[in-house]
Motif scaffolding. Sequence first.
Motif, PDB file in Angstrom:
ATOM      1  N   PRO A 174      28.049 -19.046  18.427  1.00 15.56           N
ATOM      2  CA  PRO A 174      28.972 -19.401  17.335  1.00 15.56           C
ATOM      3  C   PRO A 174      30.189 -20.131  17.872  1.00 15.56           C
ATOM      4  O   PRO A 174      30.571 -19.933  19.032  1.00 15.56           O
ATOM      5  CB  PRO A 174      29.384 -18.031  16.766  1.00 15.56           C
ATOM      6  N   ASP A 175      30.775 -21.004  17.008  1.00 12.51           N
ATOM      7  CA  ASP A 175      32.069 -21.566  17.428  1.00 12.51           C
ATOM      8  C   ASP A 175      33.151 -20.628  16.880  1.00 12.51           C
ATOM      9  O   ASP A 175      32.869 -19.449  16.621  1.00 12.51           O
ATOM     10  CB  ASP A 175      32.200 -23.023  16.949  1.00 12.51           C
ATOM     11  N   PHE A 176      34.376 -21.119  16.743  1.00 17.16           N
ATOM     12  CA  PHE A 176      35.484 -20.215  16.378  1.00 17.16           C
ATOM     13  C   PHE A 176      36.017 -20.478  14.975  1.00 17.16           C
ATOM     14  O   PHE A 176      36.334 -19.537  14.254  1.00 17.16           O
ATOM     15  CB  PHE A 176      36.633 -20.377  17.402  1.00 17.16           C
ATOM     16  N   ARG A 177      36.106 -21.763  14.585  1.00 13.03           N
ATOM     17  CA  ARG A 177      36.882 -22.066  13.368  1.00 13.03           C
ATOM     18  C   ARG A 177      36.086 -22.755  12.275  1.00 13.03           C
ATOM     19  O   ARG A 177      36.644 -23.047  11.229  1.00 13.03           O
ATOM     20  CB  ARG A 177      38.103 -22.925  13.759  1.00 13.03           C
ATOM     21  N   SER A 178      34.795 -23.030  12.509  1.00 14.46           N
ATOM     22  CA  SER A 178      34.054 -23.557  11.344  1.00 14.46           C
ATOM     23  C   SER A 178      33.673 -22.352  10.493  1.00 14.46           C
ATOM     24  O   SER A 178      33.973 -21.204  10.833  1.00 14.46           O
ATOM     25  CB  SER A 178      32.832 -24.341  11.811  1.00 14.46           C
ATOM     26  N   ASN A 179      32.998 -22.587   9.365  1.00 15.12           N
ATOM     27  CA  ASN A 179      32.888 -21.470   8.407  1.00 15.12           C
ATOM     28  C   ASN A 179      32.095 -20.276   8.938  1.00 15.12           C
ATOM     29  O   ASN A 179      32.225 -19.172   8.444  1.00 15.12           O
ATOM     30  CB  ASN A 179      32.315 -21.969   7.067  1.00 15.12           C
ATOM     31  N   LYS A 180      31.285 -20.490  10.014  1.00 11.18           N
ATOM     32  CA  LYS A 180      30.582 -19.323  10.573  1.00 11.18           C
ATOM     33  C   LYS A 180      31.230 -18.886  11.898  1.00 11.18           C
ATOM     34  O   LYS A 180      30.662 -18.151  12.685  1.00 11.18           O
ATOM     35  CB  LYS A 180      29.104 -19.674  10.812  1.00 11.18           C
ATOM     36  N   GLY A 181      32.449 -19.379  12.137  1.00 15.60           N
ATOM     37  CA  GLY A 181      33.101 -19.168  13.434  1.00 15.60           C
ATOM     38  C   GLY A 181      33.564 -17.739  13.680  1.00 15.60           C
ATOM     39  O   GLY A 181      33.762 -16.954  12.734  1.00 15.60           O
ATOM     40  N   LEU A 182      33.745 -17.408  14.961  1.00 15.66           N
ATOM     41  CA  LEU A 182      34.142 -16.051  15.346  1.00 15.66           C
ATOM     42  C   LEU A 182      35.486 -15.655  14.737  1.00 15.66           C
ATOM     43  O   LEU A 182      35.708 -14.510  14.367  1.00 15.66           O
ATOM     44  CB  LEU A 182      34.224 -15.943  16.882  1.00 15.66           C
ATOM     45  N   TRP A 183      36.383 -16.605  14.646  1.00 21.00           N
ATOM     46  CA  TRP A 183      37.717 -16.256  14.130  1.00 21.00           C
ATOM     47  C   TRP A 183      37.759 -16.199  12.611  1.00 21.00           C
ATOM     48  O   TRP A 183      38.793 -15.978  12.008  1.00 21.00           O
ATOM     49  CB  TRP A 183      38.779 -17.221  14.654  1.00 21.00           C
ATOM     50  N   LYS A 184      36.581 -16.381  11.967  1.00 23.69           N
ATOM     51  CA  LYS A 184      36.518 -16.131  10.526  1.00 23.69           C
ATOM     52  C   LYS A 184      36.328 -14.636  10.279  1.00 23.69           C
ATOM     53  O   LYS A 184      36.559 -14.128   9.202  1.00 23.69           O
ATOM     54  CB  LYS A 184      35.331 -16.892   9.899  1.00 23.69           C
ATOM     55  N   LYS A 185      35.843 -13.938  11.344  1.00 22.24           N
ATOM     56  CA  LYS A 185      35.586 -12.490  11.150  1.00 22.24           C
ATOM     57  C   LYS A 185      36.624 -11.634  11.882  1.00 22.24           C
ATOM     58  O   LYS A 185      36.850 -10.507  11.572  1.00 22.24           O
ATOM     59  CB  LYS A 185      34.187 -12.146  11.713  1.00 22.24           C
ATOM     60  N   LYS A 186      37.195 -12.209  12.965  1.00 21.44           N
ATOM     61  CA  LYS A 186      38.125 -11.423  13.787  1.00 21.44           C
ATOM     62  C   LYS A 186      39.426 -12.202  13.940  1.00 21.44           C
ATOM     63  O   LYS A 186      39.406 -13.425  14.010  1.00 21.44           O
ATOM     64  CB  LYS A 186      37.512 -11.259  15.194  1.00 21.44           C
ATOM     65  N   ASP A 187      40.531 -11.477  14.033  1.00 19.42           N
ATOM     66  CA  ASP A 187      41.810 -12.125  14.285  1.00 19.42           C
ATOM     67  C   ASP A 187      41.966 -12.295  15.801  1.00 19.42           C
ATOM     68  O   ASP A 187      42.060 -11.292  16.525  1.00 19.42           O
ATOM     69  CB  ASP A 187      42.935 -11.226  13.718  1.00 19.42           C
ATOM     70  N   PRO A 188      41.963 -13.546  16.294  1.00 17.74           N
ATOM     71  CA  PRO A 188      41.995 -13.750  17.751  1.00 17.74           C
ATOM     72  C   PRO A 188      43.169 -13.055  18.439  1.00 17.74           C
ATOM     73  O   PRO A 188      43.024 -12.532  19.551  1.00 17.74           O
ATOM     74  CB  PRO A 188      42.082 -15.278  17.906  1.00 17.74           C
ATOM     75  N   SER A 189      44.313 -12.968  17.724  1.00 16.81           N
ATOM     76  CA  SER A 189      45.477 -12.358  18.401  1.00 16.81           C
ATOM     77  C   SER A 189      45.237 -10.854  18.628  1.00 16.81           C
ATOM     78  O   SER A 189      45.820 -10.240  19.506  1.00 16.81           O
ATOM     79  CB  SER A 189      46.738 -12.551  17.552  1.00 16.81           C
ATOM     80  N   LYS A 190      44.301 -10.287  17.813  1.00 18.31           N
ATOM     81  CA  LYS A 190      44.055  -8.844  17.948  1.00 18.31           C
ATOM     82  C   LYS A 190      42.901  -8.547  18.895  1.00 18.31           C
ATOM     83  O   LYS A 190      42.640  -7.401  19.240  1.00 18.31           O
ATOM     84  CB  LYS A 190      43.706  -8.237  16.567  1.00 18.31           C
ATOM     85  N   ILE A 191      42.147  -9.589  19.266  1.00 15.15           N
ATOM     86  CA  ILE A 191      40.941  -9.329  20.073  1.00 15.15           C
ATOM     87  C   ILE A 191      40.882 -10.160  21.356  1.00 15.15           C
ATOM     88  O   ILE A 191      40.430  -9.693  22.374  1.00 15.15           O
ATOM     89  CB  ILE A 191      39.678  -9.590  19.203  1.00 15.15           C
ATOM     90  N   ALA A 192      41.445 -11.386  21.287  1.00 11.52           N
ATOM     91  CA  ALA A 192      41.314 -12.289  22.446  1.00 11.52           C
ATOM     92  C   ALA A 192      42.660 -12.412  23.157  1.00 11.52           C
ATOM     93  O   ALA A 192      43.085 -13.491  23.540  1.00 11.52           O
ATOM     94  CB  ALA A 192      40.838 -13.659  21.973  1.00 11.52           C
ATOM     95  N   SER A 193      43.354 -11.254  23.293  1.00  8.79           N
ATOM     96  CA  SER A 193      44.701 -11.301  23.882  1.00  8.79           C
ATOM     97  C   SER A 193      44.853 -10.157  24.883  1.00  8.79           C
ATOM     98  O   SER A 193      44.101  -9.176  24.854  1.00  8.79           O
ATOM     99  CB  SER A 193      45.731 -11.118  22.767  1.00  8.79           C
ATOM    100  N   THR A 194      45.865 -10.256  25.734  1.00  2.52           N
ATOM    101  CA  THR A 194      46.101  -9.161  26.699  1.00  2.52           C
ATOM    102  C   THR A 194      46.581  -7.919  25.945  1.00  2.52           C
ATOM    103  O   THR A 194      46.299  -6.794  26.347  1.00  2.52           O
ATOM    104  CB  THR A 194      47.172  -9.587  27.736  1.00  2.52           C
ATOM    105  N   ALA A 195      47.235  -8.141  24.785  1.00  5.57           N
ATOM    106  CA  ALA A 195      47.659  -6.978  23.968  1.00  5.57           C
ATOM    107  C   ALA A 195      46.421  -6.183  23.567  1.00  5.57           C
ATOM    108  O   ALA A 195      46.370  -4.956  23.706  1.00  5.57           O
ATOM    109  CB  ALA A 195      48.398  -7.473  22.734  1.00  5.57           C
ATOM    110  N   ALA A 196      45.376  -6.923  23.122  1.00  5.85           N
ATOM    111  CA  ALA A 196      44.131  -6.255  22.706  1.00  5.85           C
ATOM    112  C   ALA A 196      43.560  -5.472  23.881  1.00  5.85           C
ATOM    113  O   ALA A 196      43.121  -4.327  23.749  1.00  5.85           O
ATOM    114  CB  ALA A 196      43.125  -7.297  22.251  1.00  5.85           C
ATOM    115  N   LEU A 197      43.644  -6.085  25.074  1.00 12.81           N
ATOM    116  CA  LEU A 197      43.093  -5.440  26.271  1.00 12.81           C
ATOM    117  C   LEU A 197      43.825  -4.119  26.536  1.00 12.81           C
ATOM    118  O   LEU A 197      43.227  -3.122  26.926  1.00 12.81           O
ATOM    119  CB  LEU A 197      43.278  -6.393  27.459  1.00 12.81           C
TER     120      LEU A 197
END
Length: 235
Positions: A27-50
């Motif tokens: 999947p890509d991130f921002r087209s209609n089937k993208g990963l960031w359509k289901k998850k908030d990147p700041s909550k999952i793809a960040s050191t804070a999330a880690l």
Amino acid sequence: MLKDWLLESKYTVVFTGAGMSTESGLPDFRSNKGLWKKKDPSKIASTAALNENVQEFIEFYRERVLGVKEYKPHKGHYILADWEKRGILKSIITQNVDGFHQNAGSKKVAELHGTLQKLHCQQCGKEYSSEEYVNQSYYCECGGVLRPSIVLFGELLPELAFQLALEETNKADLFLVLGSSLTVTPANQFPLIAKQNGAKLVIVNMEPTDFDYYADEVIHNKPIGELLEELNVFV
Ligand code: APR
């Protein structure tokens, strides 16, 4: 246009985003089937999330590690690797972390956002293979948590990859973007730098991007794999 420029150009650099790998099944991130359509990147793809929700972080990235092991480069990746061998392109700058360009045989690849093929300990930096995630082993012998060697939001880009990308961008007389919404800095600055240096800029993307205005040619609504196969007949 693009096919003539590919033949005339002395130094073609290709810049790829997630749209380069959707035809492989990722999947890509921002087209209609993208990963960031289901998850908030700041909550999952960040050191804070880690630090704050390490279980969800590990689950999400284990999925993506399994994905890059299950899916393979497609015809388009192999065409780009062949063009490098034939001198039609000089290098690839990629935002992708799937390693598919190298798997397909490309040699000169700047991985701006790192790679899912490796992990390292968040505590001591020790490197591990991503097999650890496959085998559900998530901690370093020092006790630190293992994370993919990709650039999380808020982290600096790898210095070597950034330098290589800048050198290649400055040498380009044709800069070809394949499959990126060009929404993430500083990666999205490279097409602009190339343009400002007088290179021809071509953007191939299913959807419009905010940088289309600067491009010498824009190709929408055509899957990258199909376009590369069509071009490959001419070059
Ligand atoms: N052919 C052409 N374009 C495609 C195809 C395809 N087969 N599949 C998808 N696209 C287009 C989509 O329309 C989309 O605009 O590729 C673009 C991919 O954009 P993004 O999903 O935003 O991916 P990318 O630009 O690579 O994101 C940059 O964001 O989350 C971070 O680190 C992550 O490297 C990523 C960065």
